[in-house]
Design an enzyme around this catalytic site. Sequence first.
Site, PDB file in Angstrom:
ATOM      1  N   LYS A 231      38.516  43.200  50.451  1.00 25.95           N
ATOM      2  CA  LYS A 231      38.997  43.634  49.142  1.00 25.95           C
ATOM      3  C   LYS A 231      40.084  44.687  49.324  1.00 25.95           C
ATOM      4  CE  LYS A 231      36.884  45.373  44.803  1.00 25.95           C
ATOM      5  NZ  LYS A 231      35.572  45.704  44.196  1.00 25.95           N
TER       6      LYS A 231
ATOM      7  N   SER B 194      34.313  43.582  40.093  1.00 27.72           N
ATOM      8  CA  SER B 194      35.746  43.693  40.304  1.00 27.72           C
ATOM      9  C   SER B 194      36.238  42.934  41.527  1.00 27.72           C
ATOM     10  CB  SER B 194      36.098  45.172  40.480  1.00 27.72           C
ATOM     11  OG  SER B 194      35.437  45.709  41.632  1.00 27.72           O
TER      12      SER B 194
ATOM     13  N   SER C 111      29.766  44.700  41.148  1.00 26.19           N
ATOM     14  CA  SER C 111      31.015  44.049  41.542  1.00 26.19           C
ATOM     15  C   SER C 111      30.975  43.268  42.848  1.00 26.19           C
ATOM     16  CB  SER C 111      32.137  45.085  41.610  1.00 26.19           C
ATOM     17  OG  SER C 111      32.378  45.629  40.335  1.00 26.19           O
TER      18      SER C 111
END
Length: 468
Positions: free
Chosen positions: A81, A154, A178
Amino acid sequence: MNEPLHYMTILELSDLIKRGEISPVEVTEAQLARIEAIDGRLKSYATIMAEQAMEEARLAEAEIVRGGHRGHLHGIPVAVKDLCYTKGVRTMGGCQVLADHVPDFDATVVERFRESGAIMLGKLNLTEGAMAGYNPNFPIPENPWAEAHWPGASSSGSGAATAAGLAYATLGSDTGGSIRHPAAVCGTVGLKPTWGRVSRHGVLDLAQSLDHVGPLTRSAADAGIVMQAISGADPSDPTTLIEPTPDMLAGLKVGVRGLRVGWDARFSSEDLKPDFAAAVEAAVMVMGELGAEIVPVRMPARLREYLEAWPVLCAAEAADAHRDYFPERANDYGPWFREWLVRGAGLKAADYARGQEARHACNGELRRTMAEIDVLACPSTPRSAYPYTEEQAYGPIPTDRDPWDSRFTVPMDYAGLPTISLPCGLNLDDLPLSLQFIGHPRSEPLLIQVGAAFESATEWHRLHPPGW
């Protein structure tokens, strides 16, 4: 293997690499070609590190040929990420204010991936600041199961890339769900570790006291392999656990006979669509068929009240995390996250103190709920992937945002408890459904054991999004 190369698990592929039946160079070339071919539609990657990946692949191949095989991740392409610092490569966190941010060191998790011999394919897209909405200057990843549907937040790029075979494992972060939300709606495994199990050094903060870093993979064993590599004490992060990392795969073939699985049937079905509720309950019953004892439990009676504290805690800590840029560069933020920071900056110390009081009360009640069980079962999300528009993605924050929608995730972030999310079915629209197991602190090996047992009796983790 019957699986195409890009959908193999780490466990399967690493054995082929170790035996010399396929090389890290071949695997990496295939992954980069697949990213080139389909990620223009999926938009899972923010930055592709192709040249560096090929250099790492050639190095891994040479080491393995010389007999220096380091373990399961050696020669395996992965991605992280875009919150995780990468030396010399931009780390933006989905934020326009960080578009030119190029760290001069690697995050500890990236460094540990490198030490394991993993090959870094690139950085994955996410919501702005790892909250729930996107900056208008950044793309919205597609859910590979259904375009224009929610890919989770997210860690949306992490979920999409793992599900579509664009990396063999990815890292996400989880502050209110997330890791679990993208894993659930994209049909992958997601493992949120115990808070402190994985270093956050060099990972951009959303809310420091709630943030967790963990893997999204295509099997429970693969999640354990990644956890083994990235876990452990880190002098650069004083919040990390100091005890040695246990063997994450120790229980891989042990099964669940005699294990006590907590189950609140009402909590796990309330407000869920009937097909979702039925699939999760059927998945829990599989555990009973495997020899586990299903134990009725009751979730905290005041949970709705406790969940109201999460926006207060998260917004306040997010405003502090972005103090170098906000409010000075407020206009560079998107409508969603800018409003979140405005809310956080406007909170008082008393608001935050009351929020922490509610959090700790929730933690205490959750401990009582779990006192006589080994793991707790519930859905990973309250609903499967749903139609998702640019207006929803870019903001502003919807007026009907309901903290109750996070009832299956936030309490475990409050308490820092480890969880594993597992594919457990498809809904009437053929979209993934997900079951979550929650463990006691430091019980990641047990969760991987539970996940592997569930996978041994089902085939849901072997399903892949059609058309890719």
